[in-house]
Design a protein around this motif. Sequence first.
Motif, mmCIF file in Angstrom:
data_model
loop_
_atom_site.group_PDB
_atom_site.id
_atom_site.type_symbol
_atom_site.label_atom_id
_atom_site.label_comp_id
_atom_site.label_asym_id
_atom_site.label_seq_id
_atom_site.Cartn_x
_atom_site.Cartn_y
_atom_site.Cartn_z
ATOM 1 N N TYR A 121 6.889 -30.007 8.642
ATOM 2 C CA TYR A 121 7.947 -29.108 8.730
ATOM 3 C C TYR A 121 7.873 -27.965 7.512
ATOM 4 C CZ TYR A 121 12.209 -26.605 7.635
ATOM 5 O OH TYR A 121 13.065 -25.666 6.906
ATOM 6 N N SER A 130 4.480 -28.041 14.501
ATOM 7 C CA SER A 130 5.458 -28.668 14.743
ATOM 8 C C SER A 130 5.451 -29.414 15.928
ATOM 9 C CB SER A 130 6.701 -27.771 15.059
ATOM 10 O OG SER A 130 7.926 -28.337 15.514
ATOM 11 N N ILE A 173 10.901 -31.105 14.694
ATOM 12 C CA ILE A 173 12.000 -29.957 13.812
ATOM 13 C C ILE A 173 11.525 -28.851 14.039
ATOM 14 C CG2 ILE A 173 12.584 -29.587 11.248
ATOM 15 C CD1 ILE A 173 11.766 -32.540 10.353
ATOM 16 N N ILE A 206 16.067 -31.719 15.639
ATOM 17 C CA ILE A 206 16.636 -30.577 14.805
ATOM 18 C C ILE A 206 16.457 -29.179 15.341
ATOM 19 C CG2 ILE A 206 16.912 -29.752 12.629
ATOM 20 C CD1 ILE A 206 16.213 -32.391 11.427
#
Length: 229
Positions: A38, A57, A68, A88
């Motif tokens: 990330y 990602s 994320i 996330i």
Amino acid sequence: MLGSLKGDIRAVFEKDPAAKNFFEVILCYPGLHAVLAYRVAHWLLHLKIPVLPRVLSFGARFLTGIEIHPAACIGRSFFIDHGMGVVIGETAIIGDHVLMYQGVTLGGTGKQLGKRHPTLGNNVVVGAGAKVLGNIEVGNNVRIGAGSVVLHSVPGDCTVVGVPGRVVYQGGKRMDPLAHAQIPDPVADVIRDLIHRVDELEQKLDEHSTPKVSAAYRSMEEFHNGLGI
């Protein structure tokens, strides 16, 4: 970015008692791998490089089971313990020294534009399987119990439990940040209070009714004796 990476590695040793040495952490912690990926993807996104951040990602998600979004904003010393199933979202904001367990979702509640994911303060602990949804704010030093679903903003220095999440203050008592399953149960507390109250009422009822019942019984016994029954 290098400072953030060092903080993420240091957070593993601070928050996971199973971490033994540097090489084990670097090689065997998928939560750390996802955060490192990330950091690089977020840096590339700020350089306005197209596509590559999302590809990175996606690759991290494929390898670690942790998704994320590169556009999320994550502070220093972020640690995902175990990590499988963590999501996330794009507009999520996470403060410093946050600890997150497996199965956590920081997600949205629809197709709104703009800020649609949660904001977490500093020193927040999010227990296994917890869901924090929508454009809400979670204050500093908050603990979210395992399996909780948080749909509304939460003030600082408290614990959230249940579905939907209910705020339970700890009265200033310091809690172990790793004990995300040792949480109060407000429903059980209410039930215990009701049972205790019922016991008190039954005891008072027995105290008032017993003499009358005994006197009535004696009168009936004397009546039967008088009739020779």
